[in-house]
Enzyme design. Sequence first.
Site: not given
Ligand code: EPU
Length: 352
Positions: A175, A246, A343
């Site tokens: 990012r 995010s 971000e």
């Molecule tokens: N989780 C929770 N509660 C929540 C949300 C998430 O406990 O309310 C935990 C869950 O365990 C879940 C884990 O967090 O399995 C990861 O969540 P998710 O798979 O949605 O991924 P993320 O790390 O929150 C990142 C990127 C997203 C991208 C997804 C999928 C960043 C900052 N964000 O989110 O990117 O779509 O992975 O690859 O790295 C963006 O940059 O705007 C964005 C949406």
Amino acid sequence: MVFDGLLSNNVVDPKPKVSIAHLNGLRLPAHAEYFLRVDNEQQLFEGIVWATSRDLPVTVVGEGSNTVAHPFVRGLVIQIATLGLKLLHDDGCKLTVRAAAGENWHVFVSWTIEQGLYGLENLALIPGTVGAAPVQNIGAYGVEVASRIRGLRVCDLTNGEVSNLSPQDCQFAYRDSRFKSTDGKRFIILSVDFMLDRSAESILNYPELARALVDTTPTPSNVFDAVVALRRSKLPDPEILPNVGSFFKNPSVSSEQAQHVRREWPEMPQYPTASDRVKLSAGWMIDQLGWREATGQTGIGIYSQHALVMVNHDCGHTEDVLSLAAAIVASVEAEFAITLEMEPSIIGNPTD
Ligand code: EPU
């Protein structure tokens, strides 16, 4: 130098005090001191010369989908709306396609899928433009855009020089890129060259994506469809509930810190990276602290289905966004001793 001779022949006509509420993802009320939308590079160069000859700063936006705006943005805000796709190279297996900075990202990815080209399908439905994609090195479902970038054409704001940058020049990281640094902000991205394949292995290391495709042979088209469905199920549509995706980066810690975190909070998701660092789940931490249930009086809150996404339910202001962000950062710091980093990019200045 593309600026040469433009002062005397300048035909662009930036408009004063224009609302840019539609050009920031949270739809916060904000105005540009002057605003210009450009459909071609000549207008862009003229706009830059118009501003610099008046000593006004230039701020460039695409669709503003990953931008938080202060109420007033001094100087000239230029919206890049240049369009165009060009095939630069095709050896039958691998292609290089040049896309203009103003192309909508999802429209461009959809076009690659229609052509049967692999490479960008995991990045479907990400809001924004092609020119904004390298700035924060957009990433999702196991792919970062940097892995598909062959190079960029940029214009240096300070001297009007148009040049090509290699991926190494762009200092891509999670990012992050050179374009977010003080040094890199002088570059305006004009177009991006992407490396695409007619056939390739699908990247299915994100567990929910692999599960969605377990009974099929992955193709660019069905990976694209699965990613679109996954995003729609997890993330709010910015056209309906304004947001910038995010709001915080997943923090990166050393492997020793990660071990300590695992002992204290064994449930927190951790993601090893290619380097010795480990990414921790910011969404999990924010969720644990109860922010998902919190609905403020300001219209700004955390999305009910994903704790990493801030949303504008109703008429929120920039100060509400920043104070909610500060409260979240402070609470995560107090509980987990981890500092979250915002971000999205911020444009404007609170004191202007
Ligand atoms: N989780 C929770 N509660 C929540 C949300 C998430 O406990 O309310 C935990 C869950 O365990 C879940 C884990 O967090 O399995 C990861 O969540 P998710 O798979 O949605 O991924 P993320 O790390 O929150 C990142 C990127 C997203 C991208 C997804 C999928 C960043 C900052 N964000 O989110 O990117 O779509 O992975 O690859 O790295 C963006 O940059 O705007 C964005 C949406």
